[in-house]
Design a protein around this motif. Structure first.
Motif: not given
Length: 172
Positions: A1-15, A56-68
C-alpha cells in the motif's frame, strides 16, 4: 500500500471513497442516515490538496482506497476526514494515513493532531484513543467551531467529542 500526498487529479475519487466508508453507519440505527449523507465536495478536497495536507492510500497505480484530509489550524493539523473504502477496511490503512499525518505535523513543527468524532462508535473515538488521541475537555476555538458546525449539520452533538494527539506522544 502506497501512502502519498494527494494530487488535484485525485480529488474526483475521494467523494466515492467517503461514501463507501460511510456505509458502516447503516449498522447504527441513530446514525444510519449518515450512510446516504452528504460527503466532502471535490472543490473542498482540491482546496485542501493545494495546502499540501491530504494523503491518499493507493492500492495500485490509480486505484485509491483511502484518504485523510486535514488543515493546519492554530498550530495543529486538524483532521477533517479519514475514510477507507468499505472493502479495504480493517487492513491498517487508516493507521498508515494517521502515521503520515503525524509525521507531517512532526516535520513541520506543529503541536498536535486534532479532530472531532463520535464518542461511542468503535471505529471512531475508541480507535483514535488506541492511536494515542486524548479527549479534550475544554476544546480550543477551532475544535469548538468544528463541533458547532457539526451540530448545524444535524450530527448529535451529545455523541461527539474533540480529540488531540500531541506530536510529542509516541505513535502507536
Amino acid at each position: 500500500m502506497l501512502i502519498r500526498f494527494a494530487t488535484l487529479e485525485d480529488a474526483a475519487h475521494l467523494p466515492r471513497i467517503e461514501q463507501s466508508a460511510s456505509a458502516l453507519y447503516r449498522a447504527i440505527a441513530y446514525l444510519a442516515w449518515l450512510a446516504d449523507g452528504q460527503v466532502i465536495s471535490e472543490p473542498e478536497h482540491q482546496r485542501l490538496i493545494l495546502k499540501g495536507t491530504v494523503w491518499v492510500a493507493e492500492a495500485s497505480p490509480g486505484h485509491l482506497v483511502g484518504f485523510l484530509n486535514a488543515e493546519v489550524l492554530n498550530h495543529e493539523l486538524h483532521i477533517w476526514e479519514l475514510s477507507v473504502q468499505g472493502d479495504w477496511q480493517q487492513q491498517g490503512i487508516g493507521t498508515q494515513l494517521l502515521r503520515s499525518a503525524r509525521q507531517y505535523a512532526l516535520d513541520t513543527g506543529l503541536d498536535a493532531l486534532s479532530l472531532t468524532t463520535f464518542k461511542n462508535v468503535a471505529w471512531c473515538a475508541p480507535a483514535y484513543e488506541k492511536f494515542g488521541f486524548i479527549p479534550v475537555k475544554n476544546p480550543s476555538l477551532h475544535l469548538r467551531d468544528a463541533l458547532d458546525a457539526e451540530a448545524i449539520q444535524g450530527l448529535p452533538i451529545e455523541q461527539r467529542v474533540a480529540m488531540r494527539l500531541p506530536i510529542t506522544a509516541p505513535a502507536r
